[in-house]
Scaffold this motif. Structure first.
Motif, PDB file in Angstrom:
ATOM      1  N   ARG A   1      38.834  39.218  36.750  1.00 33.38           N
ATOM      2  CA  ARG A   1      38.870  39.969  35.491  1.00 33.38           C
ATOM      3  C   ARG A   1      38.234  39.151  34.363  1.00 33.38           C
ATOM      4  O   ARG A   1      37.506  39.681  33.525  1.00 33.38           O
ATOM      5  CB  ARG A   1      40.304  40.348  35.118  1.00 33.38           C
ATOM      6  N   GLN A   2      38.523  37.854  34.348  1.00 31.17           N
ATOM      7  CA  GLN A   2      37.927  36.992  33.322  1.00 31.17           C
ATOM      8  C   GLN A   2      36.418  36.893  33.490  1.00 31.17           C
ATOM      9  O   GLN A   2      35.682  36.835  32.500  1.00 31.17           O
ATOM     10  CB  GLN A   2      38.571  35.606  33.390  1.00 31.17           C
ATOM     11  N   VAL A   3      35.957  36.900  34.745  1.00 28.42           N
ATOM     12  CA  VAL A   3      34.511  36.876  35.014  1.00 28.42           C
ATOM     13  C   VAL A   3      33.865  38.149  34.482  1.00 28.42           C
ATOM     14  O   VAL A   3      32.805  38.107  33.846  1.00 28.42           O
ATOM     15  CB  VAL A   3      34.244  36.722  36.525  1.00 28.42           C
ATOM     16  N   ILE A   4      34.499  39.295  34.741  1.00 34.81           N
ATOM     17  CA  ILE A   4      33.961  40.569  34.260  1.00 34.81           C
ATOM     18  C   ILE A   4      33.851  40.557  32.734  1.00 34.81           C
ATOM     19  O   ILE A   4      32.829  40.946  32.164  1.00 34.81           O
ATOM     20  CB  ILE A   4      34.842  41.745  34.727  1.00 34.81           C
ATOM     21  N   LYS A   5      34.904  40.095  32.062  1.00 28.66           N
ATOM     22  CA  LYS A   5      34.907  40.077  30.595  1.00 28.66           C
ATOM     23  C   LYS A   5      33.877  39.104  30.036  1.00 28.66           C
ATOM     24  O   LYS A   5      33.198  39.393  29.048  1.00 28.66           O
ATOM     25  CB  LYS A   5      36.302  39.718  30.082  1.00 28.66           C
ATOM     26  N   LYS A   6      33.763  37.936  30.672  1.00 30.13           N
ATOM     27  CA  LYS A   6      32.862  36.907  30.145  1.00 30.13           C
ATOM     28  C   LYS A   6      31.395  37.239  30.385  1.00 30.13           C
ATOM     29  O   LYS A   6      30.551  37.071  29.493  1.00 30.13           O
ATOM     30  CB  LYS A   6      33.187  35.548  30.781  1.00 30.13           C
ATOM     31  N   PHE A   7      31.077  37.728  31.587  1.00 36.04           N
ATOM     32  CA  PHE A   7      29.675  37.936  31.940  1.00 36.04           C
ATOM     33  C   PHE A   7      29.254  39.409  31.926  1.00 36.04           C
ATOM     34  O   PHE A   7      28.061  39.704  31.922  1.00 36.04           O
ATOM     35  CB  PHE A   7      29.397  37.343  33.323  1.00 36.04           C
ATOM     36  N   GLY A   8      30.235  40.311  31.912  1.00 39.78           N
ATOM     37  CA  GLY A   8      29.896  41.728  31.936  1.00 39.78           C
ATOM     38  C   GLY A   8      30.244  42.470  30.664  1.00 39.78           C
ATOM     39  O   GLY A   8      29.726  43.563  30.420  1.00 39.78           O
ATOM     40  N   GLY A   9      31.133  41.864  29.852  1.00 41.55           N
ATOM     41  CA  GLY A   9      31.535  42.519  28.612  1.00 41.55           C
ATOM     42  C   GLY A   9      32.112  43.901  28.874  1.00 41.55           C
ATOM     43  O   GLY A   9      32.923  44.099  29.773  1.00 41.55           O
ATOM     44  N   LYS A  10      31.655  44.882  28.098  1.00 40.64           N
ATOM     45  CA  LYS A  10      32.143  46.258  28.244  1.00 40.64           C
ATOM     46  C   LYS A  10      31.266  47.091  29.174  1.00 40.64           C
ATOM     47  O   LYS A  10      31.552  48.256  29.419  1.00 40.64           O
ATOM     48  CB  LYS A  10      32.215  46.926  26.869  1.00 40.64           C
ATOM     49  N   THR A  11      30.191  46.482  29.694  1.00 42.57           N
ATOM     50  CA  THR A  11      29.255  47.243  30.521  1.00 42.57           C
ATOM     51  C   THR A  11      29.265  46.836  31.980  1.00 42.57           C
ATOM     52  O   THR A  11      28.657  47.503  32.816  1.00 42.57           O
ATOM     53  CB  THR A  11      27.824  47.108  29.976  1.00 42.57           C
ATOM     54  N   GLY A  12      29.937  45.738  32.322  1.00 42.94           N
ATOM     55  CA  GLY A  12      30.034  45.329  33.718  1.00 42.94           C
ATOM     56  C   GLY A  12      28.933  44.386  34.158  1.00 42.94           C
ATOM     57  O   GLY A  12      28.023  44.044  33.392  1.00 42.94           O
TER      58      GLY A  12
ATOM     59  N   LEU B   1      33.896  46.308  38.434  1.00 41.63           N
ATOM     60  CA  LEU B   1      32.886  45.258  38.413  1.00 41.63           C
ATOM     61  C   LEU B   1      31.589  45.767  37.790  1.00 41.63           C
ATOM     62  O   LEU B   1      30.957  45.069  36.986  1.00 41.63           O
ATOM     63  CB  LEU B   1      32.597  44.781  39.839  1.00 41.63           C
ATOM     64  N   TYR B   2      31.215  46.991  38.141  1.00 43.04           N
ATOM     65  CA  TYR B   2      29.912  47.509  37.732  1.00 43.04           C
ATOM     66  C   TYR B   2      29.900  48.129  36.337  1.00 43.04           C
ATOM     67  O   TYR B   2      28.878  48.091  35.648  1.00 43.04           O
ATOM     68  CB  TYR B   2      29.426  48.544  38.755  1.00 43.04           C
ATOM     69  N   THR B   3      31.011  48.685  35.912  1.00 41.42           N
ATOM     70  CA  THR B   3      31.035  49.389  34.626  1.00 41.42           C
ATOM     71  C   THR B   3      31.819  48.659  33.543  1.00 41.42           C
ATOM     72  O   THR B   3      31.675  48.973  32.355  1.00 41.42           O
ATOM     73  CB  THR B   3      31.655  50.786  34.789  1.00 41.42           C
ATOM     74  N   GLY B   4      32.683  47.725  33.941  1.00 42.58           N
ATOM     75  CA  GLY B   4      33.527  47.033  32.974  1.00 42.58           C
ATOM     76  C   GLY B   4      34.706  47.854  32.510  1.00 42.58           C
ATOM     77  O   GLY B   4      35.434  47.449  31.593  1.00 42.58           O
ATOM     78  N   SER B   5      34.944  49.006  33.139  1.00 42.56           N
ATOM     79  CA  SER B   5      36.058  49.870  32.746  1.00 42.56           C
ATOM     80  C   SER B   5      36.840  50.321  33.976  1.00 42.56           C
ATOM     81  O   SER B   5      36.355  50.225  35.109  1.00 42.56           O
ATOM     82  CB  SER B   5      35.545  51.094  31.974  1.00 42.56           C
ATOM     83  N   PHE B   6      38.059  50.810  33.752  1.00 43.51           N
ATOM     84  CA  PHE B   6      38.897  51.280  34.860  1.00 43.51           C
ATOM     85  C   PHE B   6      38.349  52.585  35.418  1.00 43.51           C
ATOM     86  O   PHE B   6      37.901  53.454  34.669  1.00 43.51           O
ATOM     87  CB  PHE B   6      40.339  51.512  34.389  1.00 43.51           C
ATOM     88  N   LEU B   7      38.430  52.737  36.725  1.00 45.20           N
ATOM     89  CA  LEU B   7      38.049  54.001  37.344  1.00 45.20           C
ATOM     90  C   LEU B   7      39.101  55.065  37.059  1.00 45.20           C
ATOM     91  O   LEU B   7      38.780  56.203  36.717  1.00 45.20           O
ATOM     92  CB  LEU B   7      37.869  53.813  38.857  1.00 45.20           C
ATOM     93  N   PHE B   8      40.362  54.701  37.217  1.00 43.04           N
ATOM     94  CA  PHE B   8      41.477  55.612  36.950  1.00 43.04           C
ATOM     95  C   PHE B   8      42.382  54.956  35.903  1.00 43.04           C
ATOM     96  O   PHE B   8      42.888  53.863  36.127  1.00 43.04           O
ATOM     97  CB  PHE B   8      42.274  55.888  38.218  1.00 43.04           C
ATOM     98  N   ASN B   9      42.594  55.651  34.802  1.00 48.98           N
ATOM     99  CA  ASN B   9      43.347  55.060  33.698  1.00 48.98           C
ATOM    100  C   ASN B   9      44.443  56.022  33.263  1.00 48.98           C
ATOM    101  O   ASN B   9      44.236  56.883  32.409  1.00 48.98           O
ATOM    102  CB  ASN B   9      42.399  54.759  32.536  1.00 48.98           C
ATOM    103  N   GLY B  10      45.621  55.896  33.867  1.00 49.71           N
ATOM    104  CA  GLY B  10      46.747  56.743  33.519  1.00 49.71           C
ATOM    105  C   GLY B  10      47.970  55.900  33.198  1.00 49.71           C
ATOM    106  O   GLY B  10      48.145  54.815  33.755  1.00 49.71           O
ATOM    107  N   GLN B  11      48.813  56.387  32.316  1.00 52.89           N
ATOM    108  CA  GLN B  11      49.999  55.636  31.907  1.00 52.89           C
ATOM    109  C   GLN B  11      51.209  55.923  32.795  1.00 52.89           C
ATOM    110  O   GLN B  11      52.234  55.242  32.694  1.00 52.89           O
ATOM    111  CB  GLN B  11      50.336  55.944  30.454  1.00 52.89           C
ATOM    112  N   THR B  12      51.104  56.929  33.652  1.00 52.20           N
ATOM    113  CA  THR B  12      52.181  57.278  34.584  1.00 52.20           C
ATOM    114  C   THR B  12      51.569  57.647  35.921  1.00 52.20           C
ATOM    115  O   THR B  12      50.348  57.871  36.027  1.00 52.20           O
ATOM    116  CB  THR B  12      52.994  58.479  34.068  1.00 52.20           C
ATOM    117  N   ASN B  13      52.392  57.738  36.939  1.00 48.05           N
ATOM    118  CA  ASN B  13      51.905  58.193  38.237  1.00 48.05           C
ATOM    119  C   ASN B  13      51.331  59.605  38.153  1.00 48.05           C
ATOM    120  O   ASN B  13      50.345  59.935  38.811  1.00 48.05           O
ATOM    121  CB  ASN B  13      53.034  58.158  39.271  1.00 48.05           C
ATOM    122  N   ASN B  14      51.965  60.448  37.346  1.00 48.70           N
ATOM    123  CA  ASN B  14      51.484  61.810  37.175  1.00 48.70           C
ATOM    124  C   ASN B  14      50.076  61.823  36.583  1.00 48.70           C
ATOM    125  O   ASN B  14      49.188  62.562  37.059  1.00 48.70           O
ATOM    126  CB  ASN B  14      52.453  62.587  36.283  1.00 48.70           C
TER     127      ASN B  14
END
Length: 362
Positions: free
Chosen positions: A132-143, A239-252
């Motif tokens: 995760r630190q590698v993604i943030k350091k070398f990929g920023g918000k774009t991966g 890794l490729y986009t710098g963002s979560f594929l699935f981003n939900g706050q609950t299982n639902n």
């Protein structure tokens, strides 16, 4: 190199039972780091690297190695449940280290384990960054670029192959639980506190960190190695986009995100799912639960989901270079992701076939 007094190939597994003692612990049961602390007469602690739910992490020098090599010491929280998980982790790490002494399987090596002031301590190789630190350091918000994604993805799959050969499900695969070498060219899966042997699983809707949790876990279906394959796909996308594929706050909300990408969950799976009634009505219509922060109330909306709402390929292409799109590399990456993300775990690509996928061998 280590001296002859320590050999991971013959070391017995340390199993520690809970022993209440007057130790240097805080109110939560975590060991309080003391600068210059010498542990087991060989590990000279020089810094505190942080703590999580289960343990705190110390950086130390191994004075019994030729070059006083740097190591990390995972100090398990002094708690019955945490110690049980820690003992299980040591057992799994011991097995993996013995079977893969040269660390070619991309799983972190166990260097030592022992009891210290009522705590279980796990000693591992030191790495400065996790994925995760590698993604943030070398990929920023774009991966990261697709070449780097390809290298890391292959190593993650090799780790999953290593685990499967030992009958081990990691059950918490995510970028935080992957350590990266100083040269950023090698990756090692770590943190086996949630890992379990295949066949020893029990139904729980909260196994695996939420963003990487496979639908069979949420729905209460039998699960096995395939939950790690789902998590790996989530990691590849990140890794490729710098963002979560699935981003939900609950299982639902996670299920809603899954269906937005893949379409409806097959009814034949829902009919066998122990937790289906938490998310679907008697006609298998999805009940979307939303929370309103202003009113502090939840509302339920029945949604007839017939097809995907999210175009994954378009998203990947928008994150790609012209050359990667032109050379079909992005389309191959998309094909690999889809093969890993089937709702039916039995239809997900196997780790051996994934390693042969054109994206990884082209």
């Amino acid at each position: 190199m280590f001296d002859d007094s320590f050999d991971t190939s013959t070391k017995e597994t340390t199993t520690l039972s809970y022993q209440p003692t007057d130790t240097c612990d805080d109110d939560e049961g975590f060991h309080k780091f003391l600068p210059g602390e010498l542990i087991k007469g060989r590990y000279s602690v020089f810094s505190f690297a942080g703590k999580g739910v289960f343990s705190s992490v110390l950086r130390a020098r191994d004075l019994c190695s030729e070059d006083s090599r740097e190591v990390v010491i995972k100090v398990i929280k002094r708690n019955h449940v945490m110690l049980k998980a820690g003992n299980s982790e040591v057992k799994i790490l011991t097995e993996l280290t013995k079977k893969d002494p040269k660390c070619r399987g991309h799983c972190v090596h166990l260097l030592d384990s022992f009891a210290y002031l009522g705590h279980l301590c796990i000693v591992l190789d030191s790495h400065k960054m996790n994925l995760r630190q590698v993604i943030k350091k070398f990929g920023g918000k774009t991966g990261l670029n697709l070449k780097a994604v390809k290298v890391y993805s292959r190593q993650i799959l090799i780790a999953l192959r290593t685990l499967k050969k030992s009958g081990i499900i990691h059950a918490d695969l995510k970028p935080d639980n992957m350590l990266v070498s100083a040269a950023q060219n090698s990756l090692y899966v770590c943190d086996f506190g949630s890992a379990l042997k295949a066949g020893e699983s029990s139904l729980t809707p909260y196994l695996v960190s939420r963003y990487y949790r496979a639908p069979e876990v949420i729905l209460g279906l039998p699960y096995s190695f395939e939950i790690d394959m789902w998590s790996a796909a989530c990691c590849f996308y990140e890794l490729y986009t710098g963002s979560f594929l699935f981003n939900g706050q609950t299982n639902n909300q996670m299920l809603k995100a899954h269906m937005d990408l893949l379409g409806p969950v097959p009814k034949r799976l829902l009919k066998k799912a122990h937790f289906a009634s938490l998310h679907f009505d008697e006609n298998y219509v999805f009940m979307h639960v939303e929370y309103n922060k202003i009113t502090d109330k939840t509302s339920v909306t029945r949604l007839e989901i017939a097809k995907p709402a999210f175009d994954l390929l378009s998203k990947l292409r928008s994150s790609s270079s012209v050359e990667d799109v032109k050379n079909n590399r992005v389309d191959l990456f998309y094909d690999l992701l889809l093969s890993m993300l089937n709702f039916d775990p039995n239809k997900r690509i196997s780790v051996s076939n994934a390693l042969k996928h054109p994206f990884l061998i082209s």
